[in-house]
Each structure stands twice: as structure tokens, then as C-alpha cells.
Enzyme design. Structure first.
Site, PDB file in Angstrom:
ATOM      1  N   ALA A 103     -50.623 103.642  29.833  1.00  0.00           N
ATOM      2  CA  ALA A 103     -50.242 102.436  29.083  1.00  0.00           C
ATOM      3  C   ALA A 103     -50.914 102.480  27.719  1.00  0.00           C
ATOM      4  CB  ALA A 103     -50.696 101.189  29.829  1.00  0.00           C
ATOM      5  N   LYS A 104     -50.525 101.593  26.845  1.00  0.00           N
ATOM      6  CA  LYS A 104     -51.215 101.448  25.562  1.00  0.00           C
ATOM      7  C   LYS A 104     -50.930 100.060  25.034  1.00  0.00           C
ATOM      8  CE  LYS A 104     -53.717 104.094  22.805  1.00  0.00           C
ATOM      9  NZ  LYS A 104     -54.602 105.213  23.180  1.00  0.00           N
TER      10      LYS A 104
END
Ligand code: NAD
Length: 414
Positions: A103-104
């Protein structure tokens, strides 16, 4: 040359999927993140006015475990960039065999224009806005550009207040007093140095004869330079956004760091020659470490690169076109998802410590990290030899196969 980060990530995925024989259906699933959240965040500024900021959290894949990835504060943050970075995290955690997905997150803002209390209110508002999709077993954020231990402490506190119990496992890279791992600060640079050392062995070079140039003398670049220097390598050039320095006899990274702290840049370091960032990339050195920003090695300068080994400290420093040309010229590129995976690996150690409320000493952290980095490096090198492909394709193939296997075993539900 003007390919967007997400287009770059898709090109790399397509090449890896072809090499790994991934079915079209699975490729289509992996091309898109599982979830993209956009939040608009009204924040009370110190002068009493309200400003609305935009924040993102992109969760690419969690087939192998909770989503994992940093949060970036920058005026140029876009959804496209966050998407690419989220996908790269999926490959990085899979390649290192960590029980996480990718994720980011990010907020489009200029933290330099914000006071500390504005930064805290913005962070807490963001943490609140994404609180229903993060958690120690759901999605575990970490710092990235312009976010630090304090930002992580505020997120951990906000989340914990909301759920009604102290949850140090919700983020990593917290201050050591709040179950932050010892050794996390130097972890990425240490990992870069370890794989650089292994790559040098691979080519049969000796450390003392091995020259190194590092672009970007920040967290990753400084620690990579320092560990390599301690291992006996000759660091001849370093740079930051203001320019670079070169000294044929070698530079002591600790002294350069002191100079940077006093003067705000490595430029002007006594006894060194001034060079530009472009010149640094084109130096005749054994090892080149781009550790600053994306897409610095591209079709426009790739023919001028003279290094024998490139170790990607930064995320995405080489464009796909430049990649093929480096491979054709026999230049060994240790790809970002392997080279800079030290940070997320120590984040995993921190997560274990937070969940068990145990404390590991720094030497245990760095020793465990070294073992994981060397193992991953060897796996990638062996596969690249067997398949006669570059290290990036081999690394991506291993990572994508691990993720697809997990997806197949778990199945799709509902
Ligand atoms: P940082 O902000 O500490 O350091 C970045 C350095 O690059 C600074 O010295 C800055 O002056 C320099 N720089 C900026 N623009 C430049 C330019 N145009 N030319 C030359 N130098 C320039 O950041 P960091 O944490 O060291 O991260 C660097 C890179 O490594 C980023 O791509 C980041 O995504 C990646 N990375 C960092 C970590 C981590 O744990 N910090 C982990 C994985 C990947």
C-alpha cells in the site's frame, strides 16, 4: 522519458507476468489496486482559517498479509504516483518473503509551509479519515518523504484513541520509546550496502579497489555510504539537491555529514571538487547508488553511465528503456524492490516487537536484516542466471509468483 510512475510499474509487471507465465486474469487483477481512498481534509490553520488538503491511501494487494507502505507529504503527490508506489510495495514485501501486502499513502501539501501544530492537526485528521481501513492486521503505514517518527506517533495515538486501546502495531518507524525498532533509521541504507557488497563479490572485485558514487545524501544515501565506507569501500562522490562533490582519494561520509549539517549541503566540502548531479551519474566508478528521486537514469543519459554495478537506493530511479540498455551493456542493476527493502524488513521486525511487546537490541535487528537481504539477493541472482534475465525481471518474477500463488490458494470471495 516522460512515462508516469504508474505506467512504469505496469510495464515492469507485464514483463514479469510474461516471464512467470501468469494467466491473463490474474494479471488484470494485479494491474489495479484493491482499494483507492481519496479524502479531503479540512484543517484549522494557526491563523484561524480553514484549509482543505487532499490525502490518499492506495491498497494494492493483501493476499499475503496486511497492506504495508509509507505515507508521503509533498506538494507533487498524485494518485498516479501513490498507485505505483503501492504496487512496488506488494512486490517488495513478497520478494523479501514478509507476511505483508502493498500500500502507499500521501497528502498533497508542502510541510515546509506548515507549523508543527498544523502538521499535527493535518496528520490526525488524515489518520482519522483512513482509520477504518488501517490497523495492525489490516494496513500498517510507515514514513516516506517528509514524514517522520513524530508523524507516526500521532497516527498511532489517533488510531489508538479511536479504537480505545494502545495499538503500537498500527504503524512502523515510531520513536524508540513507543516500540519503534532500534536500527530502523539506518536500515534501508544498511540493506543497500549489504546488497552492494554482495554484487561486488559477484563480479569478483575487492572492496578496497571498489569506488562508489552516491546520488542523494539523505537517510538512505548517507547510511549506505557510511556502511560501505566502514566495510572498506572507497566512496569518491556524493550529492544532494544542491549539487555533488568528488574526491579521487575518497570521502569520509561522517565528515561530509557534519559539513552538511553545518552548511545545509554536501557542496563546499573542503578538499573535494564540485560536480553536478548529472556528472555524478556519469562517473567512472564501480558502484553507482542513485538514492534520491525517480527516473534519473533514462534514455537520454544511459549511454553515458560507466558504472559496473547500479544499486537502486531510491524507488524507480531507472526507466524501463534505460533498463534494457544497461542489461545489453552488461551493467548489473540491483533493483529497488530488492536493494531498498531493508526499511520495510526492519518495519516487519518492529511490527513483531509491537505485537509481542518485546524489544530487540540493534545488533539483533541488523543481523536478522543482513540474513534476509543476503538470502533474497542470492535467490534473485540464481534465478536471473537460470533464466538469463536481468535482476529486476528475476526479482519481479519471484515476487509476482508469490503473490499470485497466495491469491490462487485463497481464492476469490465473495
Ligand atoms: P531523504 O529526503 O532523507 O533524502 C533524499 C536526498 O536526495 C536528500 O539529500 C536530497 O537533497 C537529495 N535530492 C533530492 N532531489 C535531488 C535531486 N534532484 N538530485 C540529487 N539529489 C536530490 O529521503 P530518503 O528517505 O533517503 O529517500 C530517498 C529515496 O529512497 C526515495 O526514493 C525513497 O522513496 C527511497 N526509499 C527510502 C526508504 C527509507 O527508509 N528512507 C526506504 C525505501 C526507499
Amino acid at each position: 522519458m516522460n512515462v508516469s510512475p504508474y505506467e512504469m510499474a505496469l510495464t515492469q509487471l507485464e514483463k514479469a507476468a510474461e516471464l512467470a507465465g501468469i494467466e491473463h486474469d490474474y494479471l488484470e487483477v494485479l494491474k489495479k489496486p484493491m482499494r483507492e481512498v481519496i479524502v479531503h481534509l479540512p484543517v484549522r490553520m494557526d491563523d484561524g482559517s480553514i484549509r482543505v488538503f487532499t490525502g490518499y491511501r492506495v491498497q494494492h494487494n493483501n493476499a499475503r498479509g496486511p497492506f504495508k507502505g509509507g505515507i508521503r507529504y509533498h506538494p507533487k503527490v498524485t494518485l498516479d504516483e501513490i498507485r505505483a508506489l503501492a504496487m512496488w510495495m506488494t512486490w517488495k514485501t513478497a520478494l523479501m518473503d514478509l507476511p505483508f501486502g502493498g500500500a502507499k499513502g500521501g497528502i498533497t501539501c508542502n510541510p515546509r509551509e506548515l507549523s508543527r501544530s498544523e502538521l499535527e492537526r493535518l496528520t490526525r485528521r488524515y489518520a482519522w479519515a483512513i482509520s477504518s481501513i488501517i490497523g495492525p492486521y489490516e494496513d500498517v503505514p510507515a514514513p516516506d518523504i517528509n514524514t517522520d517518527e513524530s508523524v507516526m506517533a500521532w497516527i498511532a495515538d489517533t488510531y489508538s484513541r479511536l479504537v480505545g486501546r494502545w495499538e503500537p502495531g498500527v504503524v512502523t518507524s515510531k520513536p524508540p520509546q513507543l516500540w519503534g525498532a532500534e536500527g530502523r533509521r539506518e536500515a534501508t541504507g544498511f540493506g543497500v550496502a549489504i546488497v552492494a557488497r554482495e554484487a561486488v563479490k559477484e563480479l569478483g572485485l575487492r572492496p578496497r579497489e571498489t569506488t562508489v558514487a552516491v546520488q542523494g545524501f539523505g537517510n538512505v544515501g548517507y547510511w549506505a555510504a557510511r556502511f560501505l565506507w566502514e566495510m572498506g569501500f572507497k566512496v569518491v562522490a556524493v550529492s544532494d539537491s544542491k549539487g555533488g562533490i568528488y574526491r579521487r582519494e575518497g570521502l569520509n561520509p561522517v565528515e561530509v555529514k557534519e559539513h552538511k549539517l553545518e552548511e545545509g549541503s554536501v557542496v563546499g566540502f573542503p578538499g573535494a571538487e564540485a560536480i553536478s548531479n548529472e556528472e555524478l551519474l556519469e562517473l567512472e566508478v564501480a558502484v553507482l547508488i542513485p538514492a534520491a528521486i525517480e527516473r534519473v537514469i533514462h534514455s537520454g543519459n544511459v549511454d553515458e553511465i560507466k558504472a559496473r554495478i547500479i544499486v537502486e537506493g531510491a524507488n524507480g530511479p531507472t526507466t524501463p528503456e534505460a533498463d534494457s540498455s544497461l542489461f545489453d551493456r552488461g551493467i548489473l542493476v540491483v533493483p529497488d524492490i530488492l536493494a531498498n527493502a531493508g526499511g520495510v524488513t526492519v518495519s516487519y521486525f518492529e511490527w513483531i516487537q509491537a505485537l509481542t511487546r518485546e524489544k530487540w537490541p540493534r545488533n539483533r535487528v541488523l543481523k536478522s536484516l543482513e540474513e534476509k537481504m543476503v538470502r533474497a539477493f542470492r535467490e534473485v541472482v540464481e534465478d536471473s542466471r537460470k533464466l538469463e534475465v536481468d535482476l529486476r525481471k528475476a526479482a519481479m518474477r519471484i515476487a509476482v509468483l508469490r503473490v499470485v500463488n497466495a491469491m490462487k490458494l485463497r481464492g476469490f470471495w465473495p
